[in-house]
Design a protein around this motif. Sequence first.
Motif, mmCIF file in Angstrom:
data_model
loop_
_atom_site.group_PDB
_atom_site.id
_atom_site.type_symbol
_atom_site.label_atom_id
_atom_site.label_comp_id
_atom_site.label_asym_id
_atom_site.label_seq_id
_atom_site.Cartn_x
_atom_site.Cartn_y
_atom_site.Cartn_z
ATOM 1 N N GLY A 196 0.838 -1.195 0.000
ATOM 2 C CA GLY A 196 0.000 0.000 0.000
ATOM 3 C C GLY A 196 0.872 1.244 0.000
ATOM 4 O O GLY A 196 1.801 1.354 0.792
ATOM 5 N N ALA A 197 0.569 2.190 -0.903
ATOM 6 C CA ALA A 197 1.379 3.410 -1.022
ATOM 7 C C ALA A 197 0.739 4.593 -0.313
ATOM 8 O O ALA A 197 1.253 5.708 -0.376
ATOM 9 N N ALA A 244 6.971 -0.422 3.734
ATOM 10 C CA ALA A 244 6.771 -0.204 2.301
ATOM 11 C C ALA A 244 7.988 0.501 1.713
ATOM 12 O O ALA A 244 8.493 0.126 0.659
ATOM 13 N N LYS A 245 8.469 1.509 2.422
ATOM 14 C CA LYS A 245 9.610 2.272 1.898
ATOM 15 C C LYS A 245 10.828 1.361 1.732
ATOM 16 O O LYS A 245 11.496 1.378 0.705
ATOM 17 N N ILE A 301 7.391 8.639 -4.530
ATOM 18 C CA ILE A 301 7.417 7.299 -3.939
ATOM 19 C C ILE A 301 8.141 6.319 -4.866
ATOM 20 O O ILE A 301 8.961 5.513 -4.440
ATOM 21 N N LEU A 302 7.857 6.435 -6.134
ATOM 22 C CA LEU A 302 8.482 5.556 -7.120
ATOM 23 C C LEU A 302 9.988 5.822 -7.202
ATOM 24 O O LEU A 302 10.781 4.919 -7.484
ATOM 25 N N VAL A 349 7.728 -5.612 -6.023
ATOM 26 C CA VAL A 349 6.796 -4.785 -5.263
ATOM 27 C C VAL A 349 5.648 -4.399 -6.169
ATOM 28 O O VAL A 349 5.849 -3.847 -7.247
ATOM 29 N N ARG A 350 4.453 -4.754 -5.737
ATOM 30 C CA ARG A 350 3.266 -4.327 -6.457
ATOM 31 C C ARG A 350 2.674 -3.171 -5.663
ATOM 32 O O ARG A 350 2.092 -3.381 -4.587
#
Length: 490
Positions: free
Chosen positions: A13-14, A26-27, A46-47, A88-89
């Motif tokens: 989840g972003a 996530a990071k 984020i990307l 990572v999706r």
Amino acid sequence: MERSERGKVHLVGAGPGDPELVTLKAKRLIEEAEVVLFDRLLSPEILGWAPEDAEKIDVGKLPGRHKLSQEEINALLVEKGLEGKRVVRLKGGDPYVFGRGGEEGLALAGAGVPFEVVPGVTSAISVPAGAGIPVTHRGITTAFTVVTGHEEPGKDENLDWKALAKVGGTLVVLMGVARLQENASALLEGGRSPGTPAALIERGWSPEERLVVGTLGDIVERAKEADVKSPAILVVGDVVSLSEKLRPATIAILRPDNRGDESERIARDLGFRPILAPSIAFWKLPLPNDLLERIRMADCVVFTSATGAEIALRDAELADLLGRSVLATIGPRTKDALVERGLSVAVVPDSFSSKGLAEALAPRFKHVLLLRSAKGSAELVAILEEAGVEVDEVHLYDIAPSHDPRLDWLILRGRPDVFAFTSGSTAKNLIERAKELSAEADLRERLARAKVAAIGPPTRAELERLGVRVDIVPETYTFESMLEEIRRKG
Ligand code: SAH
């Protein structure tokens, strides 16, 4: 193909858009990824955490192809997982809240690919929160329901909106724009009162966040007026009215980009949500050949802006000579810009104005040199000359329209609570740009509804000349005092 031990797919989840609302896990996973699959994300930052050599696949649009179908995405995840990659999706918000993360998990499980879900901050709760709407509140509601406003065509189960109306409490509708009218009508038919507060929040937690507040009875019309677009969330329920008190006031800051970070920090510290929309930009002018000589001739060198000070001090020879000259500034920010770079400032008037400066300089100096913008006001020169001071002037930089997309966004779609002007030229270019975009009338209407603050009397005069009503001018003419004054006046 051999499957390596470390191959694994993470369904990550972003969060709702702000990079700081991404979990630590996530990071880390993004930073370690070999393959990143993503679709539309509100923050490209984020990307950017992914390694440069990671394979980044936009499953929303592949080159020369349309959007991948869910089946194709599932297959791609399985394929990359089986290759032994760290995959990572990335998904907006939480992967398992209307994100089809469950389907991807099932595909991976079915193919025997190890996977793990990394929950994210879902927009369903965080986007209302960011807009000052708690989904539950003691004494108002103890329940909230999250639904999708836009069901997949051909899905068997239909949401019973009329029954939903009877549940009461807070209703949060994701994908709420396309079928807003149908859904609002169904809730009304189901017995929810037309007076129930309702809000739409567009692009929450991004610099383009917009909030449109109304009631269940008029939200459709208000959404049309404001031209609300996806992604947006609809919230229905009495908690919506808390936003008036809980949402930070949004403030449009029109000063040039080189003051952006500083302005943003000050605004946040004072409890505002800044919308940076630089209206003008600077460019440095070539220094005249005889500048050093002219500085030596002057009893006092005057800077009228921090920008001017910064530009001058970039030149080592000039900085050295200025370090040995008597310096004056109109206000404390310009003084700080000089002092931070090791210079001392002899004169800052008590009132940070042209008049104050003339009064402070006239008794002490005969020959003053102004180092400032080519668009500096003639008033300062006139006042100084009137006081008997000889004035020389060198233009260090010029000011031009910014052509910044954030300004266009503000003009076309922004609905800030406050507009903050730091100079006449920021105001002038705002109106001029609105004319160019054929949005002048609409902008003027929003200016009339918002609070308008000017940093000092010349800026106020220019705004009034442009036909814009000014509500706030601080007593001390600094950006910070202007914001403090806005705070005080509520
Ligand atoms: N998995 C996501 C939701 C995906 S569905 C989550 O947990 O947040 C996509 C919908 O989410 C959009 O149509 C919109 O209604 C909502 N949404 C997601 N991010 C949003 C944001 N930053 N601002 C407003 N709505 C958002």
